[in-house]
Design a protein around this motif. Structure first.
Motif, short mmCIF file in Angstrom:
data_model
loop_
_atom_site.label_atom_id
_atom_site.label_comp_id
_atom_site.label_asym_id
_atom_site.label_seq_id
_atom_site.Cartn_x
_atom_site.Cartn_y
_atom_site.Cartn_z
N ALA A 24 -57.97 -119.34 -38.12
CA ALA A 24 -57.77 -121.28 -38.18
C ALA A 24 -59.03 -121.90 -38.30
CB ALA A 24 -56.91 -121.65 -36.62
N CYS A 25 -59.13 -122.98 -38.32
CA CYS A 25 -61.14 -123.70 -38.25
C CYS A 25 -60.54 -124.65 -36.68
CB CYS A 25 -60.68 -125.05 -39.06
SG CYS A 25 -61.21 -124.60 -40.79
N ARG A 26 -61.46 -124.22 -35.82
CA ARG A 26 -61.38 -124.46 -34.28
C ARG A 26 -63.16 -124.94 -34.45
NH1 ARG A 26 -56.11 -125.00 -33.76
NH2 ARG A 26 -55.50 -122.61 -33.30
N ALA A 27 -63.82 -125.72 -35.20
CA ALA A 27 -64.67 -126.10 -35.18
C ALA A 27 -64.99 -126.41 -36.86
CB ALA A 27 -66.33 -124.89 -34.38
N LYS A 28 -66.15 -127.50 -36.76
CA LYS A 28 -66.59 -128.42 -38.01
C LYS A 28 -67.38 -127.81 -38.77
CE LYS A 28 -67.13 -132.13 -38.05
NZ LYS A 28 -67.90 -133.92 -37.82
N THR A 29 -68.03 -126.73 -38.31
CA THR A 29 -69.53 -125.64 -38.93
C THR A 29 -69.02 -124.59 -38.97
OG1 THR A 29 -70.36 -125.49 -36.49
CG2 THR A 29 -71.10 -127.08 -37.66
N GLY A 53 -59.10 -128.98 -29.71
CA GLY A 53 -58.43 -128.78 -28.89
C GLY A 53 -58.73 -130.03 -28.34
N GLY A 54 -57.04 -131.31 -27.92
CA GLY A 54 -57.26 -132.20 -26.93
C GLY A 54 -57.25 -132.89 -28.54
N TRP A 55 -57.37 -135.10 -27.42
CA TRP A 55 -56.94 -135.89 -28.46
C TRP A 55 -58.30 -136.16 -29.66
CZ3 TRP A 55 -52.60 -138.45 -28.70
CH2 TRP A 55 -51.90 -138.40 -27.82
N GLY A 56 -57.84 -137.39 -30.39
CA GLY A 56 -59.54 -137.34 -31.21
C GLY A 56 -58.65 -138.64 -32.13
N LYS A 57 -59.96 -139.23 -32.34
CA LYS A 57 -59.27 -140.81 -33.33
C LYS A 57 -59.60 -140.02 -34.78
CE LYS A 57 -60.74 -143.93 -29.85
NZ LYS A 57 -62.00 -145.51 -29.75
N LEU A 58 -57.94 -140.93 -35.53
CA LEU A 58 -57.44 -140.64 -36.49
C LEU A 58 -58.53 -141.87 -37.90
CD1 LEU A 58 -54.38 -138.77 -35.95
CD2 LEU A 58 -56.56 -137.88 -36.02
N THR A 59 -59.01 -142.09 -38.55
CA THR A 59 -58.77 -143.11 -39.54
C THR A 59 -57.53 -142.78 -40.61
OG1 THR A 59 -61.86 -143.24 -39.08
CG2 THR A 59 -60.87 -143.90 -41.30
N PRO A 60 -56.95 -143.74 -40.75
CA PRO A 60 -56.17 -143.32 -42.60
C PRO A 60 -56.97 -144.35 -43.69
CG PRO A 60 -54.58 -144.83 -40.35
CD PRO A 60 -56.80 -144.09 -40.58
N ILE A 61 -57.29 -143.46 -44.49
CA ILE A 61 -57.37 -143.95 -45.85
C ILE A 61 -56.24 -143.91 -46.62
CG2 ILE A 61 -59.79 -144.45 -47.57
CD1 ILE A 61 -61.19 -143.02 -45.61
N GLN A 62 -56.61 -145.14 -47.90
CA GLN A 62 -55.72 -145.16 -48.82
C GLN A 62 -56.02 -146.17 -49.92
OE1 GLN A 62 -52.37 -146.50 -46.38
NE2 GLN A 62 -52.12 -148.41 -47.71
N PRO A 63 -55.17 -145.58 -51.04
CA PRO A 63 -55.26 -146.27 -51.80
C PRO A 63 -55.02 -147.75 -52.29
CG PRO A 63 -54.89 -144.69 -52.55
CD PRO A 63 -54.48 -144.42 -51.36
N SER A 64 -55.40 -149.35 -52.49
CA SER A 64 -55.12 -150.01 -52.17
C SER A 64 -53.80 -150.72 -53.77
CB SER A 64 -55.82 -151.16 -52.67
OG SER A 64 -56.96 -150.94 -53.65
N GLU A 65 -54.22 -149.36 -54.30
CA GLU A 65 -53.28 -149.55 -55.52
C GLU A 65 -51.83 -148.78 -54.96
OE1 GLU A 65 -52.83 -147.55 -60.02
OE2 GLU A 65 -54.51 -148.43 -59.45
N SER A 120 -57.85 -146.60 -35.88
CA SER A 120 -56.81 -147.45 -35.22
C SER A 120 -55.33 -146.26 -34.74
CB SER A 120 -56.07 -147.70 -36.85
OG SER A 120 -57.04 -148.67 -37.68
N TYR A 121 -55.96 -144.74 -35.28
CA TYR A 121 -54.84 -143.69 -34.26
C TYR A 121 -55.54 -142.85 -34.01
CZ TYR A 121 -51.96 -146.38 -37.95
OH TYR A 121 -50.88 -147.32 -37.79
N ARG A 122 -54.52 -142.13 -33.20
CA ARG A 122 -55.62 -140.83 -32.06
C ARG A 122 -54.13 -139.96 -32.24
NH1 ARG A 122 -55.34 -140.88 -25.44
NH2 ARG A 122 -52.85 -141.12 -25.17
N GLY A 123 -54.49 -138.30 -31.89
CA GLY A 123 -53.67 -137.85 -32.51
C GLY A 123 -54.23 -136.32 -31.31
N ARG A 124 -53.17 -135.94 -31.49
CA ARG A 124 -53.44 -134.18 -30.27
C ARG A 124 -52.34 -132.97 -31.40
NH1 ARG A 124 -50.61 -132.65 -26.29
NH2 ARG A 124 -48.92 -134.24 -24.85
N CYS A 125 -53.39 -132.23 -30.77
CA CYS A 125 -51.72 -130.78 -31.95
C CYS A 125 -51.26 -130.75 -30.67
CB CYS A 125 -52.37 -129.43 -31.91
SG CYS A 125 -53.28 -129.44 -33.64
N SER A 126 -49.49 -130.69 -30.14
CA SER A 126 -48.64 -130.84 -29.39
C SER A 126 -47.16 -129.34 -30.05
CB SER A 126 -47.83 -131.69 -29.49
OG SER A 126 -46.51 -131.73 -28.52
N SER A 127 -47.58 -128.70 -28.58
CA SER A 127 -46.45 -127.61 -28.62
C SER A 127 -44.87 -128.30 -27.63
CB SER A 127 -47.13 -126.69 -28.21
OG SER A 127 -47.79 -125.69 -29.08
#
Length: 369
Positions: A217-222, A263-275, A307-314
């Motif tokens: 699993a990826c646990r760091a951006k690098t 781990g923990g919470w992080g802010k999320l950025t939804p992106i979607q096509p306008s079409e 506009s959203y925040r998310g975290r992994c939950s069990s």
């Protein structure tokens, strides 16, 4: 009632080597490929950003790099409205739309390759499709052939990010298990694998040992050579939820939050096509019930930073990405039932973070190669 049943079936359907190969196909049909006329991923990257309440913040004209430094290999989910049980190689409007929604944004940094494959169609999964006589693993065979074609003719030693959702993730889980995970030279080419909405398995409490023995699993951006995986819910998944629960007690479903890989919470950025998604298709109808905001724009994309925040939950024994709205952002509706969660927004709810993560991972990969 009929419309509700169609929506249920549509969303349910969505859930359902590295060494030079000896049998690369010369007949790959590419949905996305650099230089291909009609490349479905070669779209404008102009973007309008909005606040959580829908207030226009900025307009950005993003230029695609002339020489991207890495590649992306994308496999799309179940979208085909063909009337047969197995799709053919036609590039129907729903294929072009799903490539724009889920893959085209990555072209801000990478060359995107996306093969057409003979997937199980909506009707094929739930009955009513005309039998084609295709073997049940035809979709995997097509993707494997396209992968080998890509490696032989287009890779030239570049690092690769592998991206999939739902049926695409199921196919890619098999591809990684057989073509990459057991081969050291193959793993060295892998920047990361973004496998969404497909219940990637690991040993309970571990980052490996389920689907993959070596790819963690990826646990760091690098970190490179690793997997990002999650399924999205905005409530605790109910008993019988489709995503998040492993088939045996010794396994668990992998969740990695792209906004907080450690781990923990992080802010999320939804992106979607306008079409809008291909009008008149089954998947377009399922998207309409989610409540995704669509303020009018002249750019090709809408972004909703933070506009959203998310975290992994069990919670309740289900490993999922739990999200909540911030500052008055719309609350999405689970579709078609709470058991499916927000499967249809998996690829877009944190697209801003996913693109940023793979960009950083690619830079780290290049530094070591």
């Amino acid at each position: 009632m009929r419309r509700g049943r169609l929506l249920l079936l549509a969303v349910a359907a969505l859930a359902c080597v590295w060494a030079l190969p000896s049998s690369a196909s010369a007949k790959t049909v590419w949905l996305c490929k650099p230089g291909k006329p009609g490349d479905a991923c070669n779209v404008s990257l102009s973007t309008t950003s909005f606040s959580p309440q829908g207030k226009r913040l900025s307009v950005e004209q993003i230029k695609r790099p002339k020489r991207p430094k890495f590649d992306c290999f994308y496999v799309y989910p179940t979208v085909s409205d063909q009337k047969t049980s197995t799709a053919n190689f036609d590039i129907d409007p729903e294929l072009r739309s799903i490539a724009q929604f889920q893959a085209a944004r990555y072209s801000t940094d990478c060359r995107v390759y996306a093969p057409v494959y003979r997937q199980r169609t909506l009707l094929g999964i739930f009955g009513g499709g005309t039998p084609t006589g295709a073997p049940p693993d035809q979709g995997y065979t097509d993707v494997r052939s396209a992968w080998r074609d890509y490696l032989k003719n287009y890779n030239h030693g570049r690092g690769v990010v592998i991206i999939g959702h739902s049926q695409g993730t199921f196919v890619l889980r098999e591809l990684l298990t057989k073509e990459i995970d057991p081969k050291p030279k193959a793993r060295k080419r892998l920047i990361s694998a973004v496998l969404l909405g497909g219940n990637v398995l690991v040993k309970k409490g571990k980052d490996v040992g389920g689907d993959f023995k070596k790819i963690p699993a990826c646990r760091a951006k690098t970190q490179v050579g690793c997997v990002i995986a999650f399924s999205t819910f905005n409530e605790v998944p109910p008993a019988g939820a489709v995503f998040g629960r492993a088939p045996t007690p010794d396994l668990q479903v992998l969740c990695t939050n792209p906004a907080a890989l450690g781990g923990g919470w992080g802010k999320l950025t939804p992106i979607q096509p306008s079409e809008p998604f291909a009008p008149g298709t089954t998947i377009a109808a399922t998207i309409a019930v989610l409540g995704v905001p669509e303020p009018p724009v002249k750019t090709a994309w809408r972004a909703f930073p933070g506009s959203y925040r998310g975290r992994c939950s069990s919670a309740a024994g289900a490993d999922v990405l739990r999200i909540s709205s911030i500052g008055g952002a719309p609350v999405f509706k689970a579709s078609p039932t709470p058991g499916w969660g927000l499967h249809l927004v998996d690829a877009n709810i944190a697209l801003g973070q996913l693109v940023d993560v793979v960009r950083t991972q690619a830079a780290a990969w290049r530094a070591h190669h």
